[in-house]
Design a protein around this motif. Structure first.
Motif, mmCIF file in Angstrom:
data_model
loop_
_atom_site.group_PDB
_atom_site.id
_atom_site.type_symbol
_atom_site.label_atom_id
_atom_site.label_comp_id
_atom_site.label_asym_id
_atom_site.label_seq_id
_atom_site.Cartn_x
_atom_site.Cartn_y
_atom_site.Cartn_z
ATOM 1 N N LYS A 229 0.839 -1.192 0.000
ATOM 2 C CA LYS A 229 0.000 0.000 0.000
ATOM 3 C C LYS A 229 0.880 1.250 0.000
ATOM 4 C CE LYS A 229 -4.277 -1.750 0.702
ATOM 5 N NZ LYS A 229 -3.993 -3.163 0.484
ATOM 6 N N VAL B 171 2.508 3.629 -4.960
ATOM 7 C CA VAL B 171 2.281 4.195 -6.286
ATOM 8 C C VAL B 171 3.096 5.473 -6.516
ATOM 9 C CG1 VAL B 171 0.249 5.522 -5.549
ATOM 10 C CG2 VAL B 171 0.479 4.843 -7.945
ATOM 11 N N LEU C 110 1.965 11.203 -8.445
ATOM 12 C CA LEU C 110 0.850 11.439 -7.540
ATOM 13 C C LEU C 110 0.056 12.702 -7.837
ATOM 14 C CD1 LEU C 110 2.764 10.414 -4.296
ATOM 15 C CD2 LEU C 110 1.390 8.980 -5.809
ATOM 16 N N ARG D 140 0.303 0.270 -5.602
ATOM 17 C CA ARG D 140 -1.006 0.567 -5.020
ATOM 18 C C ARG D 140 -1.023 1.943 -4.347
ATOM 19 N NH1 ARG D 140 -0.751 -4.465 -6.859
ATOM 20 N NH2 ARG D 140 -2.293 -5.956 -6.112
ATOM 21 N N GLY D 141 -2.247 2.470 -4.179
ATOM 22 C CA GLY D 141 -2.444 3.646 -3.374
ATOM 23 C C GLY D 141 -2.501 3.244 -1.904
ATOM 24 N N PRO D 142 -2.765 4.182 -0.981
ATOM 25 C CA PRO D 142 -3.169 5.557 -1.254
ATOM 26 C C PRO D 142 -2.007 6.470 -1.644
ATOM 27 C CG PRO D 142 -3.075 5.183 1.106
ATOM 28 C CD PRO D 142 -2.831 3.859 0.463
ATOM 29 N N ASN D 143 -2.405 7.651 -2.094
ATOM 30 C CA ASN D 143 -1.492 8.692 -2.536
ATOM 31 C C ASN D 143 -0.710 9.226 -1.334
ATOM 32 O OD1 ASN D 143 -0.480 11.264 -3.366
ATOM 33 N ND2 ASN D 143 -2.055 11.402 -4.931
ATOM 34 N N PRO E 235 -3.780 12.050 0.045
ATOM 35 C CA PRO E 235 -4.628 10.852 -0.065
ATOM 36 C C PRO E 235 -5.987 11.078 -0.711
ATOM 37 C CG PRO E 235 -3.586 10.967 2.101
ATOM 38 C CD PRO E 235 -3.304 12.277 1.419
ATOM 39 N N LYS F 143 -4.893 7.416 -6.680
ATOM 40 C CA LYS F 143 -3.848 6.900 -7.556
ATOM 41 C C LYS F 143 -3.733 5.407 -7.320
ATOM 42 C CE LYS F 143 -2.633 10.708 -9.576
ATOM 43 N NZ LYS F 143 -2.610 10.910 -11.024
ATOM 44 N N LEU G 206 -7.721 1.256 -4.907
ATOM 45 C CA LEU G 206 -6.320 1.504 -4.573
ATOM 46 C C LEU G 206 -5.384 0.700 -5.465
ATOM 47 C CD1 LEU G 206 -6.358 1.637 -0.663
ATOM 48 C CD2 LEU G 206 -6.285 3.538 -2.273
#
Length: 687
Positions: free
Chosen positions: A234, A237, A240, A403-406, A410, A414, A509
């Motif tokens: 998680k 990614v 962004l 994976r996300g979150p950003n 957030p 992304k 995500l």
């Protein structure tokens, strides 16, 4: 210094490393998965008036994927040219490859000794040629890799023009060279910039790629980038910023089935790119090598008994699987059975090894170990079965896809989209073999590669087609059209796209808004216009100072709000996806969105919510009526926590809401995530 906004340290970034156009709906003829031919290809004239700028390792210009037979003259808006260099001159360009430049200033300063680097736009790596052909390669008959995936090969936008900007060299891609290439691509007049490169995760005012992408977007240029291959963690990614379209990777409905037959008759299924003629012709002794985390010393230490054996191994992160195969071959092994562990737990990836190889799921390693421990003379043989089409389920979200979150903000989802990125056929340079190893002397015209690097150019090609079909559409409009028409179901009826890493249904995500469907994006019904004013307000909401905002947008901005109002500004970003972050004791949170009608006048839409368990959802208004084409209407989405039967509150929930056209065909879908602030901080704290 006059004209200098800021000075940034240079950084070295790395590369993120057919059937797929048909699988995303771009069909030139009817097939078992295509009920009709593509309207988008027809209306856009195969993307002929669009130019895709590829920032990568360059291009092999003589490849038939880049021939210009039958193409119209070069689009008049393009002002670039082809730069002379080593083994490359202007005559290598044509009406297909219309621009080619190289950028090595930062790299030369950092590396000092260039060794065997070729200072031109010519590709001596293969990666740039591969991604360029995926985005916009011409149709080539008889394409394939040693008999695998043997069909007519072609890119997503087969008549879009290509302008290459070589920014990557043997030791990586220097940030200063990438920024310079951005500036040149904008001046040249490309319509799309495609980057299958690594990225830094920094506040936007410190992120030179985000800043360069913002300036490109201001000029009407869509910027597409790969999400990265460090999944499934998680928050892994890359890319962004909301003005960049970030792409994750999944499978298509084609694979390369193979099997291991053990001495006791048991069959283990896998994937292979080794022709059957090169597989061991009889049962061979099996040896279990175990997990390879540092192949350089393990292979030497344990290599005495490898000769004539089929070796079983699995690799940890950071280990070159191609190099493992090369060393095993040098020590006399006749074949390799390999698992990619968490990078590819289901064994979906087939790779072009120098040693006959089959990839198997990590779960199959246990079966092999059991057989080895129970047999005095464990043996096996391997069978390669060619190419299989119409494989189900597909697509599957690849475990390696980031994976996300950003990490930076957030509330911006992304990745944005998922596209084909596993076992993708594309053009290749004859200068290096398919593994990129010096010892790999095979000369090929096409190669099969895997990574978000391969997913990114699928979206770049789709954007090029949409820009040619709708010249007035902005980058934000095109992004919205792709996101709201993406699919979340696979090719098994009633089944959502699954996640390779967990075996469960994937979520936003991982897949963002869903799997790319450019044909539907041609006519999305409604779009979320993302204008540069939206981004400026968003940057104000991030509590950036006027100087920091100026670094991004290039001018002074007066946010004119107090600190209490800045959180509210984040909820106004007109993004086609919704992520709401709630405080620990917060009961309600909401966002505002604005949609524009690009369908018929007089149309009506009704809101519908799917999922979001643990929350009551309210959309105001619940119906939208558009009296004319181009009309804009606003709505709000609010969620309130509700206790379950045990009196607990959820800290994470996923769902979708749709605007469904009454009496029409359009469905405008957006993912919705509700995340508790502590939940997000817990994820990002581990990174």
């Amino acid at each position: 210094m006059n004209g200098v906004l800021a000075v940034f340290p240079d950084e070295t970034l790395q590369l993120h490393t057919t059937r797929s156009p048909e699988f995303i709906g771009l069909c030139v003829k009817t097939t078992p998965i295509c009920q009709e031919t593509s309207r988008l290809l027809k209306i856009s004239k195969n993307g002929s008036e669009s130019v895709i700028g590829i920032l990568d390792t360059g291009i092999w210009p003589e490849h038939p994927s880049f021939q210009d037979q039958g193409l119209d003259p070069i689009p008049s808006h393009f002002k670039g040219h082809c730069q002379d260099g080593q083994d490359f001159n202007k005559s290598h360009c044509n009406r297909k490859l219309i621009g080619a430049k190289y950028f090595s200033g930062g790299y030369e300063t950092m590396v000092k000794n260039l060794g065997g680097e070729i200072l031109s736009a010519r590709d001596y790596d293969g990666h740039g040629t591969h991604v360029a052909s995926i985005a916009a390669g011409r149709s080539v008959s008889g394409a394939g890799f040693y008999g695998f995936a043997g069909v007519v090969s072609g890119g997503v936008a087969p008549e879009s023009r290509i302008s290459v900007y070589k920014v990557c060299w043997f030791n990586g891609c220097l940030l200063s060279d990438i920024v310079k290439a951005f500036d040149e691509a904008v001046k040249d007049g490309v319509n799309v910039i495609s980057m299958s490169l690594g990225s830094l995760k920094l506040p936007f005012y410190m992120d030179l790629i985000a800043i360069s992408a913002f300036r490109a977007s201001e000029k009407g240029i869509s910027v597409i980038a790969s999400a990265g291959n460090e999944g499934p963690e998680k928050g892994s990614v890359s890319y962004l910023a909301p003005w960049i379209t970030t792409v994750g990777a999944g499978t298509i409905d084609r694979d390369f089935p193979a099997s291991v037959k053990l001495g006791n008759g048991k069959i283990i299924k896998g994937q292979s790119l080794t022709p059957q003629s090169e597989m061991p012709r009889k049962n061979r002794r099996l040896l279990f090598f175990g997990k390879i985390t540092s192949h350089s010393h393990q292979i030497f230490r344990n290599s005495s008994s490898l000769k004539g054996s089929i070796v079983i191994c699995y690799t940890g992160k950071g280990v070159s699987r191609s190099t493992v195969g090369m060393w095993l071959k040098s020590k006399g092994a006749v074949a390799m059975i390999i698992s990619h562990e968490q990078f590819d737990p289901l064994g979906l990836i087939a790779e072009p090894h120098v040693l006959p190889t089959i990839t198997i799921p990590i779960s199959a390693i246990h079966s092999l170990k059991s057989y080895l421990s129970s047999s005095l003379n464990p043996t096996a043989t391997i069978f390669s079965k060619g190419t299989a089409l119409c494989v189900r389920p597909a697509p599957i979200l690849a475990s390696f896809s980031c994976r996300g979150p950003n990490q930076v903000e957030p509330t911006v989802l992304k990745p944005d989209l998922m596209a084909p990125g596993v076992n993708i056929l594309g053009s290749w340079t004859p200068h290096v073999g398919p593994t990129n190893l010096v010892s790999d002397t095979r000369v090929i015209g096409f190669n099969i590669q895997t990574g978000t690097s391969m997913a990114c150019p699928h979206v770049s090609g789709a954007v090029s087609l949409l820009k040619a079909a709708h010249p007035s559409w902005s980058p934000g409009t095109i992004k919205s059209a792709l996101m709201t028409t993406a699919r979340v179901a696979g090719n098994l009826a009633g089944k959502l796209i699954s996640d390779e890493s967990s075996g469960q249904n994937s979520g936003p995500l991982g897949i963002g808004s869903g799997f790319l469907q450019p044909e539907k994006a041609l006519d999305p019904g409604l779009v979320y216009d993302l204008e540069h004013e939206d981004y400026t307000v968003f940057l104000c909401g991030l509590n950036y100072s006027p100087k920091q905002i100026r670094l991004v947008v290039g001018k002074w901005v007066d946010c004119g709000v107090g600190s209490r109002e800045k959180d509210y500004l984040l909820t106004k970003l007109n993004y086609p996806a919704v992520v709401m972050v709630m405080g620990l004791n917060q009961e309600w949170v909401g966002v505002r969105r604005r949609v524009r009608n690009v369908g018929s006048s007089g149309c009506k839409y009704r809101a519908r919510v799917v999922g979001l368990s643990g929350f009551d959802v309210e959309i105001r208004p619940k119906r939208l009526r558009f009296r004319r084409f181009g009309e804009r209407l606003e709505y709000e989405v609010g969620v309130k926590r509700v206790k379950d039967e045990r009196g607990n509150l959820r800290n994470f929930s996923v769902g979708w809401f749709k605007w469904e056209e009454e009496g029409g065909q359009h469905i405008v879908r957006s993912p919705v995530l509700v995340l508790e602030d502590d939940f997000v901080r817990g994820i990002l704290h581990k990174l």
